[in-house]
Design an enzyme around this catalytic site. Structure first.
Site, short mmCIF file in Angstrom:
data_model
loop_
_atom_site.label_atom_id
_atom_site.label_comp_id
_atom_site.label_asym_id
_atom_site.label_seq_id
_atom_site.Cartn_x
_atom_site.Cartn_y
_atom_site.Cartn_z
N ALA A 160 0.83 -1.20 0.00
CA ALA A 160 0.00 0.00 0.00
C ALA A 160 0.87 1.26 0.00
O ALA A 160 0.58 2.23 -0.71
CB ALA A 160 -0.94 -0.01 1.20
N TYR A 161 1.92 1.25 0.79
CA TYR A 161 2.86 2.38 0.82
C TYR A 161 3.51 2.58 -0.55
O TYR A 161 3.56 3.70 -1.08
CB TYR A 161 3.93 2.13 1.88
CG TYR A 161 5.07 3.13 1.87
CD1 TYR A 161 4.92 4.38 2.44
CD2 TYR A 161 6.30 2.80 1.29
CE1 TYR A 161 5.97 5.30 2.43
CE2 TYR A 161 7.34 3.70 1.28
CZ TYR A 161 7.18 4.95 1.85
OH TYR A 161 8.21 5.85 1.83
N ALA A 162 4.00 1.49 -1.14
CA ALA A 162 4.68 1.59 -2.43
C ALA A 162 3.73 2.10 -3.51
O ALA A 162 4.12 2.88 -4.39
CB ALA A 162 5.26 0.24 -2.82
N LYS A 165 3.29 5.84 -3.02
CA LYS A 165 4.49 6.56 -3.42
C LYS A 165 4.67 6.55 -4.93
O LYS A 165 5.16 7.51 -5.53
CB LYS A 165 5.72 5.98 -2.72
CG LYS A 165 5.84 6.39 -1.27
CD LYS A 165 5.93 7.90 -1.13
CE LYS A 165 6.22 8.34 0.29
NZ LYS A 165 6.33 9.81 0.41
#
Length: 260
Positions: free
Chosen positions: A166-168, A171
């Site tokens: 989810a973070y990747a 970003k």
């Protein structure tokens, strides 16, 4: 074999940017980590700096240490609170010349355990507030006919890193936001860029994930042998905010030691 850290006689002497003196600068997530180094860097250049954060204790400590730096507390996931905090800082330091969308959290998670609520929270934490901060400050930049917006990306998705899908994803989307807003705002001489850090040795990283094995593996991925300190990310941000970068927009500026 672990390679040596940067030798003392090779430590850099950083640049000064006269064009930043007196500029009004907003930094999100400015109380700690990379954000705090960005705040400090702008303050040293003579800019009027205001930052946003939800950590009251760390925010007060940083503002007390840096003369002339102001802050407002808010949870950036709450867009109404974000806009109110930006308005509060505008009253104190003036309309923004520079916006640094720095705030994010790279919390680890297993893709099998992610539900819709967690996914949405990661987008709100790492992406959504960037757009609404731009939307809020850009009218003042348009009125001035100039401005610099710097979004913090990550090389995690460039490297196809695991452990935080989810973070990747969020970003990765930052780069799309940068490109489209550079086109939207470029006619007003407002520049929009992405700074792309590698694995930066903040206190959070060193506490949670920087094991000797992980650090050695990271060194082997980098072209340069030294682990990356957060001040190098801050220095790239200062450059992109300055008049030295007047013809730089819609692009990615990597601070990852040639990591592959």
């Amino acid at each position: 074999m672990v390679r040596a850290e940067m030798k003392e006689d090779l430590m850099p002497e950083f640049a000064s940017y006269p064009s930043l003196k007196g500029k009004s600068v907003i930094v999100t997530g400015g109380a700690s980590g990379i954000g705090a180094l960005i705040v400090e860097g702008f303050a040293e250049q003579g800019a009027k700096v205001g930052f946003l954060d939800r950590d009251a204790e760390a925010s007060a400590a940083l503002a007390a240490r840096l003369e002339g730096v102001d802050y407002a507390l808010c949870d950036l996931r709450d867009i109404a609170a974000l806009k109110a905090a930006l308005a509060e800082l505008r009253e104190r330091i003036g309309p923004a010349d520079v916006l640094v969308n720095n705030a994010a959290r790279d919390d680890r998670h297993d893709w099998r355990e992610v539900d819709a609520e967690y996914w949405d929270d990661r987008m709100h934490t790492n992406l959504r507030h960037m757009f609404f901060a731009i939307q809020t400050v850009a009218p003042d930049m348009i009125a001035k006919g100039a401005g610099s917006i710097i979004n913090m990306g990550s090389n995690s998705w460039w490297e196809a890193g695991a452990g935080f899908p989810a973070y990747a994803t969020a970003k990765g989307a930052v780069h799309g936001l940068t490109r489209t807003m550079a086109r939207e705002l470029g006619g007003h001489r407002i520049r929009v860029n992405t700074v792309v850090p590698g694995w930066i040795m903040t206190d959070r990283q060193k506490t949670l994930w920087a094991t000797p094995e992980a650090l050695e593996k990271q060194r082997e991925r980098q072209c340069l042998p030294d682990l990356i300190q957060p001040e190098y990310v801050a220095r790239m941000v200062l450059f992109l905010a300055s008049d030295d970068a007047a013809m730089c927009t819609a692009n990615n500026y990597m601070v990852e030691a040639g990591s592959i």
